[in-house]
Design an enzyme around this catalytic site. Structure first.
Site, PDB file in Angstrom:
ATOM      1  N   PRO A   2       0.819  -1.216   0.000  1.00  0.00           N
ATOM      2  CA  PRO A   2       0.000   0.000   0.000  1.00  0.00           C
ATOM      3  C   PRO A   2       0.852   1.266   0.000  1.00  0.00           C
ATOM      4  O   PRO A   2       1.929   1.308   0.591  1.00  0.00           O
ATOM      5  CB  PRO A   2      -0.795  -0.125   1.299  1.00  0.00           C
ATOM      6  CG  PRO A   2      -0.827  -1.580   1.602  1.00  0.00           C
ATOM      7  CD  PRO A   2       0.480  -2.115   1.112  1.00  0.00           C
ATOM      8  N   GLU A   3       0.348   2.281  -0.674  1.00  0.00           N
ATOM      9  CA  GLU A   3       1.019   3.578  -0.696  1.00  0.00           C
ATOM     10  C   GLU A   3       0.605   4.359   0.550  1.00  0.00           C
ATOM     11  O   GLU A   3      -0.314   3.998   1.281  1.00  0.00           O
ATOM     12  CB  GLU A   3       0.622   4.338  -1.958  1.00  0.00           C
ATOM     13  CG  GLU A   3       0.605   3.503  -3.214  1.00  0.00           C
ATOM     14  CD  GLU A   3       1.901   3.540  -4.005  1.00  0.00           C
ATOM     15  OE1 GLU A   3       2.594   4.564  -3.991  1.00  0.00           O
ATOM     16  OE2 GLU A   3       2.212   2.527  -4.661  1.00  0.00           O
ATOM     17  N   LYS A  51       4.197   4.344   5.930  1.00  0.00           N
ATOM     18  CA  LYS A  51       3.364   3.169   5.674  1.00  0.00           C
ATOM     19  C   LYS A  51       3.111   2.354   6.945  1.00  0.00           C
ATOM     20  O   LYS A  51       2.615   1.237   6.880  1.00  0.00           O
ATOM     21  CB  LYS A  51       4.020   2.294   4.608  1.00  0.00           C
ATOM     22  CG  LYS A  51       4.189   3.014   3.271  1.00  0.00           C
ATOM     23  CD  LYS A  51       4.789   2.097   2.236  1.00  0.00           C
ATOM     24  CE  LYS A  51       4.988   2.836   0.926  1.00  0.00           C
ATOM     25  NZ  LYS A  51       5.501   1.949  -0.139  1.00  0.00           N
ATOM     26  N   ARG A 250      10.369  -4.804  -8.511  1.00  0.00           N
ATOM     27  CA  ARG A 250       8.958  -4.514  -8.706  1.00  0.00           C
ATOM     28  C   ARG A 250       8.710  -4.092 -10.146  1.00  0.00           C
ATOM     29  O   ARG A 250       9.534  -3.379 -10.735  1.00  0.00           O
ATOM     30  CB  ARG A 250       8.524  -3.387  -7.765  1.00  0.00           C
ATOM     31  CG  ARG A 250       8.664  -3.758  -6.289  1.00  0.00           C
ATOM     32  CD  ARG A 250       8.329  -2.582  -5.417  1.00  0.00           C
ATOM     33  NE  ARG A 250       8.518  -2.912  -4.013  1.00  0.00           N
ATOM     34  CZ  ARG A 250       8.428  -2.033  -3.020  1.00  0.00           C
ATOM     35  NH1 ARG A 250       8.148  -0.767  -3.294  1.00  0.00           N
ATOM     36  NH2 ARG A 250       8.609  -2.398  -1.778  1.00  0.00           N
TER      37      ARG A 250
END
Length: 283
Positions: A2-3, A51, A250
């Site tokens: 998640p950002e 985060k 990624r």
């Protein structure tokens, strides 16, 4: 993963459900804290830090959690059926007389003294959505390693906290450079633009369920998740390849025309690996 905007929304939802309420049930399903009893204590606040999620509890305690790739906190009205995954994936239950927060698949869940929070978040750079935001310090952190690829530097939470893979790709597109361009090769005017632009994007999306970086109704992103689709500006096909330092790679998206700088060639091992992990729909 998640950002920062997603974590900010999660914290807001948890704070609204738990803050100011006394826990009538607290079940931490990790071996180290399985016998801890937090019932009878009030939740003081839930605060995001990059985060990370910090749930502060009466008595000088903080429940620290991190969602990483698959974790989620769900909030339910008492009596409502839980839906977030099978029961064996539940790692935490925090219940008050009105609401129940259930943590699913949390890879990081630990209880520590509030005074010791810096031991888990003290390494983070300025938080894009936090009160400690300092764009000059964030820029200085990025420029401190001029030989590092920009995409890797943006994901390093020690530089600035809150950017994930989506914003990494979108920011590089908006700056007109590839994520493989070294930080030192980034023109000074674009480097100065980077921190405020990142903050603007995260602030614009922190209350949105569907993230939007284009300002259009659709598509909602410029390049992320759009491999082989036409670039919104020049109609060239968006490309994808893996990027990372070898420990974690990624999928990374860019337009070969609109963005200048080095990039993997089509058919390279990085490009082939990334194609196998391309998400079905951009978010």
């Amino acid at each position: 993963m998640p950002e920062g905007d997603t974590v900010w929304r999660t914290a807001k939802r948890l704070h609204g459900a738990l803050a100011g309420q006394v826990l009538v049930r607290a079940d931490l399903r990790v071996p180290k804290f399985a016998t801890v009893d937090l019932t009878g204590r009030a939740v003081l606040d839930v605060t995001p830090r990059g985060k990370h999620l910090m749930t502060r509890i009466e008595g000088g305690l903080t429940l620290h959690s991190h969602l990483r790739m698959d974790g989620a906190w769900k909030v339910f009205a008492n009596g409502e059926r839980w839906s977030g995954g099978p029961a064996h994936q539940i790692r935490a239950i925090l219940e008050n007389p009105d609401r129940t927060a259930v943590g699913y698949r949390l890879p990081v869940l630990e209880l520590l003294r509030t005074a010791e929070e810096d031991t888990v978040v003290g390494h983070l750079g300025p938080d894009l959505l936090g009160p400690d935001w300092d764009q000059d310090r964030a820029l200085g952190n990025l420029l401190a390693d001029p030989g590092r690829p920009l995409g890797e530097a943006l994901l390093d939470q020690r530089n600035l906290a809150g950017i994930g893979n989506v914003y990494k790709s979108e920011l590089c597109f908006l700056l007109g450079v590839t994520p493989w361009l070294t930080v030192g090769a980034l023109p000074a005017d674009r480097a100065a633009l980077l921190p405020p632009l990142a903050k603007k994007l995260l602030e614009a999306n922190r209350d949105r369920v569907v993230r939007n970086t284009t300002g259009l109704r659709a598509p909602d992103v410029f390049v992320y998740g759009r491999a082989s689709r036409p670039c919104l500006r020049c109609r060239t096909r968006v490309r994808v390849a893996d990027q990372g330092d070898g420990s974690r790679e990624r999928p990374t998206y860019w337009c070969p025309v609109c963005q200048s700088g080095p990039a993997p060639e089509p058919g390279s091992p990085a490009a082939r690996r990334a194609r196998g992990r391309t998400p079905g729909r951009p978010r």
